[in-house]
Design a protein around this motif. Structure first.
Motif, PDB file in Angstrom:
ATOM      1  N   ARG A  28       0.624  -1.363   0.000  1.00  0.00           N
ATOM      2  CA  ARG A  28       0.082   0.004  -0.416  1.00  0.00           C
ATOM      3  C   ARG A  28       0.983   1.313  -0.007  1.00  0.00           C
ATOM      4  N   MET A  29       2.196   1.074   0.185  1.00  0.00           N
ATOM      5  CA  MET A  29       3.253   2.743   0.705  1.00  0.00           C
ATOM      6  C   MET A  29       4.203   2.079   0.538  1.00  0.00           C
ATOM      7  N   GLY A  30       4.138   1.369  -0.747  1.00  0.00           N
ATOM      8  CA  GLY A  30       6.069   0.998  -1.578  1.00  0.00           C
ATOM      9  C   GLY A  30       6.727   1.611  -2.027  1.00  0.00           C
ATOM     10  N   ASP A  31       5.615   2.527  -2.941  1.00  0.00           N
ATOM     11  CA  ASP A  31       5.740   3.384  -4.300  1.00  0.00           C
ATOM     12  C   ASP A  31       6.136   4.613  -3.096  1.00  0.00           C
ATOM     13  N   LEU A  32       5.422   4.980  -2.350  1.00  0.00           N
ATOM     14  CA  LEU A  32       5.416   7.006  -1.709  1.00  0.00           C
ATOM     15  C   LEU A  32       6.794   6.715  -0.576  1.00  0.00           C
ATOM     16  N   TYR A  33       6.710   5.846   0.270  1.00  0.00           N
ATOM     17  CA  TYR A  33       7.969   5.462   1.092  1.00  0.00           C
ATOM     18  C   TYR A  33       8.105   3.942   1.493  1.00  0.00           C
ATOM     19  N   PRO A  34       9.098   3.468   0.473  1.00  0.00           N
ATOM     20  CA  PRO A  34       9.794   2.021   0.811  1.00  0.00           C
ATOM     21  C   PRO A  34      10.431   2.434   1.611  1.00  0.00           C
ATOM     22  N   LEU A  35      10.424   0.918   2.535  1.00  0.00           N
ATOM     23  CA  LEU A  35      11.120   0.504   4.280  1.00  0.00           C
ATOM     24  C   LEU A  35      12.517   0.344   3.413  1.00  0.00           C
ATOM     25  N   PRO A  36      12.895   0.767   4.866  1.00  0.00           N
ATOM     26  CA  PRO A  36      14.708   0.634   4.622  1.00  0.00           C
ATOM     27  C   PRO A  36      15.024  -1.775   5.698  1.00  0.00           C
ATOM     28  N   LEU A  55      -2.478  10.121   1.534  1.00  0.00           N
ATOM     29  CA  LEU A  55      -3.900  11.025   0.449  1.00  0.00           C
ATOM     30  C   LEU A  55      -2.999  10.903  -0.602  1.00  0.00           C
ATOM     31  N   LYS A  56      -2.961  10.601  -1.666  1.00  0.00           N
ATOM     32  CA  LYS A  56      -2.317  10.582  -3.162  1.00  0.00           C
ATOM     33  C   LYS A  56      -0.458  10.215  -2.681  1.00  0.00           C
ATOM     34  N   ASP A  57      -0.841  11.362  -2.431  1.00  0.00           N
ATOM     35  CA  ASP A  57       1.354  11.688  -2.655  1.00  0.00           C
ATOM     36  C   ASP A  57       1.796  12.354  -1.026  1.00  0.00           C
ATOM     37  N   ALA A  58       1.050  12.082   0.169  1.00  0.00           N
ATOM     38  CA  ALA A  58       1.263  12.448   1.031  1.00  0.00           C
ATOM     39  C   ALA A  58       0.452  11.155   2.276  1.00  0.00           C
ATOM     40  N   ALA A  59       1.674  10.780   3.601  1.00  0.00           N
ATOM     41  CA  ALA A  59       0.678   9.941   4.201  1.00  0.00           C
ATOM     42  C   ALA A  59       1.350  10.631   5.718  1.00  0.00           C
ATOM     43  N   VAL A  60       0.738  10.576   6.813  1.00  0.00           N
ATOM     44  CA  VAL A  60       1.402  10.257   8.051  1.00  0.00           C
ATOM     45  C   VAL A  60       1.348   9.246   8.166  1.00  0.00           C
ATOM     46  N   ASN A  61       2.788   8.509   9.099  1.00  0.00           N
ATOM     47  CA  ASN A  61       2.537   7.530   9.979  1.00  0.00           C
ATOM     48  C   ASN A  61       2.737   7.564  11.312  1.00  0.00           C
ATOM     49  N   GLU A  62       2.275   6.934  12.511  1.00  0.00           N
ATOM     50  CA  GLU A  62       2.599   7.204  13.406  1.00  0.00           C
ATOM     51  C   GLU A  62       2.533   5.895  13.938  1.00  0.00           C
ATOM     52  N   PHE A  63       4.195   5.566  14.853  1.00  0.00           N
ATOM     53  CA  PHE A  63       4.347   4.055  15.326  1.00  0.00           C
ATOM     54  C   PHE A  63       4.205   5.065  17.338  1.00  0.00           C
ATOM     55  N   TRP A  64       3.926   3.467  17.752  1.00  0.00           N
ATOM     56  CA  TRP A  64       5.014   3.657  19.459  1.00  0.00           C
ATOM     57  C   TRP A  64       4.675   2.128  19.499  1.00  0.00           C
ATOM     58  N   ALA A  65       6.295   1.894  20.128  1.00  0.00           N
ATOM     59  CA  ALA A  65       6.497   0.631  20.350  1.00  0.00           C
ATOM     60  C   ALA A  65       7.250   0.872  21.894  1.00  0.00           C
ATOM     61  N   PHE A 133       5.914  12.737   8.601  1.00  0.00           N
ATOM     62  CA  PHE A 133       5.051  13.430   7.869  1.00  0.00           C
ATOM     63  C   PHE A 133       5.858  12.986   6.552  1.00  0.00           C
ATOM     64  N   VAL A 134       5.143  12.500   5.423  1.00  0.00           N
ATOM     65  CA  VAL A 134       5.510  11.874   4.245  1.00  0.00           C
ATOM     66  C   VAL A 134       5.662  13.337   2.926  1.00  0.00           C
ATOM     67  N   LEU A 135       6.021  14.273   2.874  1.00  0.00           N
ATOM     68  CA  LEU A 135       5.282  15.089   1.629  1.00  0.00           C
ATOM     69  C   LEU A 135       5.508  15.524   0.278  1.00  0.00           C
ATOM     70  N   PRO A 136       5.528  15.798  -0.736  1.00  0.00           N
ATOM     71  CA  PRO A 136       6.081  15.625  -2.031  1.00  0.00           C
ATOM     72  C   PRO A 136       7.306  17.214  -2.055  1.00  0.00           C
ATOM     73  N   GLY A 137       8.246  16.950  -2.747  1.00  0.00           N
ATOM     74  CA  GLY A 137       9.398  17.186  -2.441  1.00  0.00           C
ATOM     75  C   GLY A 137       9.058  18.837  -3.586  1.00  0.00           C
TER      76      GLY A 137
END
Length: 316
Positions: A28-36, A55-65, A133-137
């Motif tokens: 679902r997210m690989g094209d926008l935000y490929p993980l290391p 949202l299209k070319d933007a994303a908000v990712n939240e993690f709690w660990a 937050f991942v936002l288009p450059g």
């Protein structure tokens, strides 16, 4: 457009939870935000929750660990993104995010924003929570001009942006295409506001975000004697008129919201086990004129006096 999440607390810990999450992310997210690639200790010991809103070319990712998270290797592909890291708990450390030497540390209550040309290596403390937050450059790169930004998450523009992100997380599943486009554009404009330390508060698309930010501020200051529309507007760096205009289409004004939330907090306090809170004390804590005024407002909100409310709900 969409959202997905994984809860390791509910599904287990370690590799059995991590690998399905990675598969879903890449789908679902690989094209926008490929993980290391992550370290073995991260994969085997992972325990926590992750949630992503796109949202299209933007994303908000939240993690709690509750376990350390650290990268092993990252891809060398060129990227053109602006990333904003907001610390919620613990510390996230980015290795040389600008390629000029020196790590960037994002502890709780702070943010770090930069143009990301290549994937970042990072590591965290064992107890970690962060919003990324991942936002288009294309939309933001020229505003950054190669210089990273950092500051306190309590800054007005940061608070408004975080309120918008929280609202997205709650409502993205119910947005139609036009609403999603508006939400995405508002996210970018608010990011610009953070970079420039101002935003166009006359833009009607920001009204829901400004309302949410005002309510978020109010919720943290319900026992403040000076809490008012004017003080909240000052904390958010907008005019009182702008804030009132944002609430104009709502059934409840900001003043009414504050009064209702104070009554709700008082009601919860009355129901706490062993509570000896009196009406006079409640009136003083939540800034009602006196006990009689408090009882009238309480009865209007809950259709019962405080004593009746305790008798009705206390046993439950």
């Amino acid at each position: 457009m969409g959202t997905f999440d994984v809860d390791a607390d509910a599904t287990g810990t370690g590799r059995d939870t991590w690998e399905p999450f990675i598969d879903t992310w890449n789908d679902r997210m690989g094209d926008l935000y490929p993980l290391p690639e992550f370290t073995e200790s991260t994969v085997d010991g992972f325990q926590g929750t992750m949630r992503s809103v796109t949202l299209k070319d933007a994303a908000v990712n939240e993690f709690w660990a509750h376990s350390r998270v650290s990268t092993k290797t990252v891809g060398r592909e060129e990227q053109d993104q602006v990333r904003l890291y907001v610390g919620l708990r613990g510390v996230l450390a980015l290795r040389e995010p600008d390629g000029h030497g020196g790590d960037a540390h994002v502890p709780a209550g702070t943010y770090f924003l930069h143009h990301c040309a290549r994937e970042n290596q990072f590591r965290t403390t064992p107890e970690i929570a962060s919003r990324v937050f991942v936002l288009p450059g294309d939309d933001l790169r020229h505003l950054i001009a190669g210089r990273s930004r950092s500051g306190r998450a309590s800054e007005p523009m940061a608070q408004i942006l975080m309120s918008h992100a929280g609202m997205l997380q709650r409502t993205v599943g119910h947005l139609g295409p036009d609403e999603a486009r508006t939400a995405r554009n508002a996210l970018l404009e608010l990011a610009k506001g953070l970079i420039l330390s101002r935003f166009d508060d006359h833009e009607s698309a920001f009204a829901p975000t400004l309302v949410q930010a005002a309510m978020d501020v109010a919720d943290t200051r319900l026992t403040d004697a000076g809490l008012s529309t004017a003080t909240i507007a000052a904390l958010l760096h907008v005019s009182v008129r702008t804030l009132q205009r944002a609430f104009a289409d709502r059934a409840e004004s900001l003043t009414a919201y504050v009064r209702r939330r104070r009554l709700e907090e008082a009601a919860q306090a009355f129901l706490r086990p062993g509570s000896r809170l009196t009406v006079s004390e409640a009136a003083a804590i939540w800034h009602f004129t006196d006990g009689s005024h408090f009882i009238r407002c309480f009865k209007k909100e809950f259709h019962a006096t405080p004593r009746q409310f305790q008798s009705l709900h206390g046993a439950r």
